[in-house]
Write a protein that holds these residues in place. Structure first.
Motif, short mmCIF file in Angstrom:
data_model
loop_
_atom_site.label_atom_id
_atom_site.label_comp_id
_atom_site.label_asym_id
_atom_site.label_seq_id
_atom_site.Cartn_x
_atom_site.Cartn_y
_atom_site.Cartn_z
N SER A 258 0.82 -1.21 0.00
CA SER A 258 0.00 0.00 0.00
C SER A 258 0.86 1.26 0.00
N LEU A 259 2.00 1.23 0.68
CA LEU A 259 2.91 2.37 0.66
C LEU A 259 3.46 2.60 -0.74
N TRP A 260 3.83 1.54 -1.41
CA TRP A 260 4.34 1.64 -2.79
C TRP A 260 3.24 2.16 -3.72
N GLU A 261 2.03 1.63 -3.58
CA GLU A 261 0.92 2.06 -4.44
C GLU A 261 0.63 3.55 -4.27
N ALA A 262 0.64 4.03 -3.02
CA ALA A 262 0.36 5.45 -2.78
C ALA A 262 1.46 6.32 -3.36
N ASN A 263 2.70 5.89 -3.26
CA ASN A 263 3.80 6.65 -3.86
C ASN A 263 3.68 6.69 -5.38
N MET A 264 3.31 5.58 -5.99
CA MET A 264 3.16 5.56 -7.44
C MET A 264 2.02 6.49 -7.89
N ALA A 265 0.94 6.53 -7.10
CA ALA A 265 -0.16 7.44 -7.43
C ALA A 265 0.29 8.89 -7.31
N PHE A 266 1.20 9.15 -6.40
CA PHE A 266 1.67 10.50 -6.14
C PHE A 266 2.45 11.09 -7.33
N ILE A 267 2.98 10.24 -8.17
CA ILE A 267 3.75 10.70 -9.34
C ILE A 267 2.87 11.46 -10.32
N ASP A 268 1.63 11.00 -10.48
CA ASP A 268 0.73 11.56 -11.48
C ASP A 268 0.29 12.97 -11.10
N PRO A 269 0.65 13.99 -11.89
CA PRO A 269 0.26 15.37 -11.54
C PRO A 269 -1.24 15.61 -11.58
N GLU A 270 -1.99 14.72 -12.25
CA GLU A 270 -3.44 14.86 -12.32
C GLU A 270 -4.15 14.13 -11.19
N HIS A 271 -3.38 13.42 -10.36
CA HIS A 271 -3.97 12.66 -9.27
C HIS A 271 -4.45 13.59 -8.17
N GLU A 272 -5.38 13.11 -7.34
CA GLU A 272 -5.93 13.92 -6.25
C GLU A 272 -4.87 14.34 -5.24
N LEU A 273 -3.76 13.63 -5.19
CA LEU A 273 -2.68 13.97 -4.27
C LEU A 273 -1.71 14.99 -4.87
N ASN A 274 -2.06 15.57 -5.99
CA ASN A 274 -1.20 16.49 -6.73
C ASN A 274 -0.53 17.51 -5.80
N ILE A 275 0.81 17.46 -5.71
CA ILE A 275 1.54 18.39 -4.85
C ILE A 275 1.56 19.80 -5.44
N ARG A 276 1.18 19.93 -6.68
CA ARG A 276 1.15 21.26 -7.31
C ARG A 276 -0.15 22.01 -7.02
N ASP A 277 -1.08 21.38 -6.35
CA ASP A 277 -2.36 22.00 -6.03
C ASP A 277 -2.16 22.98 -4.87
N ARG A 278 -2.13 24.26 -5.16
CA ARG A 278 -1.86 25.27 -4.15
C ARG A 278 -3.10 25.61 -3.32
N SER A 279 -4.26 25.09 -3.72
CA SER A 279 -5.47 25.35 -2.94
C SER A 279 -5.52 24.48 -1.68
N TRP A 280 -4.77 23.39 -1.66
CA TRP A 280 -4.72 22.50 -0.50
C TRP A 280 -3.32 21.91 -0.42
N ARG A 281 -2.41 22.71 0.08
CA ARG A 281 -1.00 22.33 0.05
C ARG A 281 -0.66 21.31 1.11
N VAL A 282 0.31 20.47 0.78
CA VAL A 282 0.88 19.55 1.75
C VAL A 282 2.22 20.12 2.17
N TYR A 283 2.36 20.40 3.46
CA TYR A 283 3.57 21.04 3.98
C TYR A 283 4.48 19.99 4.62
N SER A 284 5.75 20.35 4.73
CA SER A 284 6.70 19.46 5.36
C SER A 284 7.92 20.24 5.80
N LYS A 285 8.74 19.63 6.61
CA LYS A 285 10.04 20.18 6.99
C LYS A 285 11.04 19.74 5.94
N ASN A 286 11.56 20.68 5.19
CA ASN A 286 12.46 20.33 4.10
C ASN A 286 13.73 21.17 4.15
#
Length: 389
Positions: A258-286
């Motif tokens: 399941s961890l691998w599947e979620a990561n693979m879904a994360f690659i797709d920019p059109e996926h609901e987890l899209n990190i480019r979506d600035r309306s609902w950002r995912v933040y982190s310590k980077n």
């Protein structure tokens, strides 16, 4: 002795994130860190999703309950500033097990973890308590769930998601009437009556939940777990318990697959987890890192490559995390390479998750067949004494 917290400004709703799980099904990836601290998506950790959801939903006071291997998680969260949760009257508070008056120390279950932190919750005087897990991947507006909770005049609301009926026996299943009221709960039923699976996300009226927890503890009743004990007790006593249907992407990443599947879904920019979506950002310590560098020999296809990487090989449908080095003629396919891994020349990695600081000697191979292969943190793969071609 119980820990006493000074009273602060009253909050309508505060969140408690349960982040103490060992995550034994993730094997090598959770031997030294808690499951919510496992890296995800190149530059995030799993708990970033719950913390970001709180920030985006306007939940300003968050308690993070830790237990197993908490150091990495504590360091990552800090004072919550990366998620905008470093408020004077609120913010993020790390809560670890402590000895109580009757000698209890370790959390015996999800509800028991809340019971041990009643003083912290009381100090914020919430009307509602939001219970979250720190090991799920999803984007969710908790304010909408609170609005639902109020509209239904509920004493408890359970977030549910529809799953394929064939998989429903893996979940806690909520059966409802035509008003969304939960009338029956089945824990991993062999023959489920519905496909409404509990997401492990709850909103409780704090005064009512507090009474259930304290009275059960005083009388020796088992009220350690929300799914197994609290929700069934609410239903048996005729409380207003409702199911809040969530229709977005949600993944419990408790297994390697399941961890691998979620990561693979994360690659797709059109996926609901899209990190480019600035309306609902995912933040982190980077950490600040230089841009990634691709040599003229490098070939990259449908992949996510994070800053600070040096790539001289071929990367196909993979996530390459910060400061990863990939040597010439190496092939990375359908894999997740975590930060600071060093991959030599002529290496093949396919259908795998590679932990942080792993080292691959030249000509090494890790290829998943019927299951995802895992290379642990700091693990060395191949003979480092091999001569270069």
């Amino acid at each position: 002795m119980p820990i006493l917290f000074p009273l602060v400004m009253k909050n309508e709703m505060i969140a408690m994130i349960l982040a103490g799980g060992q995550g034994s099904r993730l094997g090598k990836l959770t031997r030294t860190i808690a499951k919510p601290a496992v890296p995800f998506g190149g530059k995030f950790r799993i708990i970033d999703f719950s913390l970001s959801n709180c920030s985006n939903s306007g939940v300003r006071t968050v308690g993070v309950i830790t237990q197993y291997q908490p150091l990495e998680l504590n360091s990552h969260i800090g004072n919550g500033s990366y998620w905008g949760l470093d408020y004077r009257d609120g913010g993020v508070t790390i809560l670890q097990p402590h000895s109580s008056l009757d000698g209890e120390k370790w959390f015996e279950g999800t509800a028991h973890a809340i019971y041990q932190n009643i003083s912290f919750i009381d100090s914020h005087q919430p009307t509602y308590l939001l219970i979250l897990s720190g090991d799920h991947i999803y984007k969710m507006d908790y304010e909408r769930m609170l609005d639902f909770h109020k509209a239904k005049n509920a004493t408890a609301s359970v977030a549910v998601i529809r799953v394929p009926l064939a998989e429903a026996s893996r979940f806690g299943i909520m059966n409802t009437d035509n008003t969304d009221r939960i009338i029956d709960f089945e824990e991993k039923p062999a023959h489920p009556k519905s496909n409404l699976a509990s997401m492990g996300i709850y909103i409780f009226n704090w005064e009512v939940l507090r009474r259930y927890l304290t009275e059960s503890h005083a009388t020796g009743q088992n009220m350690d777990d929300f799914g197994k004990n609290v929700i069934p007790s609410y239903l048996a006593n005729g409380e207003n318990v409702f199911a809040y249907a969530f229709d977005g992407y949600w993944k419990d990443v408790g297994t390697i697959e399941s961890l691998w599947e979620a990561n693979m879904a994360f690659i797709d920019p059109e996926h609901e987890l899209n990190i480019r979506d600035r309306s609902w950002r995912v933040y982190s310590k980077n950490p600040v890192a230089p841009p990634h560098y691709l040599t003229k020999e490098a070939r990259v296809r449908e992949s996510l490559i994070v800053d600070g990487c040096y790539v001289s090989g071929e990367v196909d449908h993979s996530i390459i995390s910060q400061n990863v080095k990939i040597g010439a003629n190496s092939k990375i396919r359908n894999s997740v390479i975590m930060a600071n891994a060093v991959i030599g020349k002529n290496v093949t990695i396919d259908h795998a998750i590679v932990g942080e600081h792993a080292i691959f000697a030249d000509n090494a191979q890790v290829v998943g067949d019927k299951q995802i292969e895992v290379v642990g943190y700091n693990e060395i793969v191949g003979g480092l004494g091999d001569e270069e071609e």
